[in-house]
Design an enzyme around this catalytic site. Sequence first.
Site, PDB file in Angstrom:
ATOM      1  N   SER A  14       0.847  -1.200   0.000  1.00 23.86           N
ATOM      2  CA  SER A  14       0.000   0.000   0.000  1.00 23.86           C
ATOM      3  C   SER A  14       0.874   1.238   0.000  1.00 23.86           C
ATOM      4  CB  SER A  14      -0.902   0.019   1.241  1.00 23.86           C
ATOM      5  OG  SER A  14      -1.551   1.270   1.378  1.00 23.86           O
TER       6      SER A  14
ATOM      7  N   TYR B  18      -1.787  -0.884  10.235  1.00 18.41           N
ATOM      8  CA  TYR B  18      -1.919  -1.252   8.827  1.00 18.41           C
ATOM      9  C   TYR B  18      -0.707  -0.773   8.037  1.00 18.41           C
ATOM     10  CZ  TYR B  18      -3.718  -1.136   4.012  1.00 18.41           C
ATOM     11  OH  TYR B  18      -3.878  -1.298   2.656  1.00 18.41           O
TER      12      TYR B  18
END
Length: 240
Positions: free
Chosen positions: A138, A152
């Site tokens: 990401s 995350y």
Amino acid sequence: MLLTGASRGIGHATVKRFSAAGWRVITASRHAFPENCPWEMGPEDHLQVDLSSAEDTMRAITDVRSRLELEGAVLHALVNNAGISPKGPGGSRLSALATPFETWAHVFQVNLFATVLLAQGLRAELERARGSIVNVTSIAGANVHPFAGAAYATSKAGLAALTRELASDFGPLGVRVNAISPGEIDTAILSPGTEKIVEQIPMRRLGTPDEVAKAIYFLCTDASSYVNGAELHINGGQHV
């Protein structure tokens, strides 16, 4: 191929992209096979697995290996797309200081450690096929993100590092390992306020799940036969 996190968004688009090209796709998610599934493969090609449990992940690995052995098949691709990003009250971002240890451990088990288990457990099947592994990282793994939480983001940074390590380990076995790093993709899980980020993206728009799926497909085919240890940015130039 085996694809984790197949129940929505990028996962759905990836299944459709590969199945359209004639691939058999074994999907894996914590949800049961949906009755209104958008692809042709049936429940016999779906695994319900809880990647937050190392024990259940190992069970799923044994299941996949048994299926492949029974059919005399090999594994040409492993796509680690599953990921979780917990939120605070009202969908707020969880900072490093505000995230309980239990949440850190849960996120890392799903986003990072399950990937290690799958790579280790399916090594022989991938080696026989001279296949590919694609990890979905990401843009949040490289910069503090306004919506993605600290656990995350840190897990995705770790996944990028793991991709390099696995590329070094698997390369001599004839297996390539790469990653894709999506930015703001138009899925159902977009956070409110994303439109402000779009104003800062050079291409001035969100990406689509199919655009991500096409990059995954590239990394799983001979078109990328000498690409190993790479992390492709799929974000319209947001990272610059």
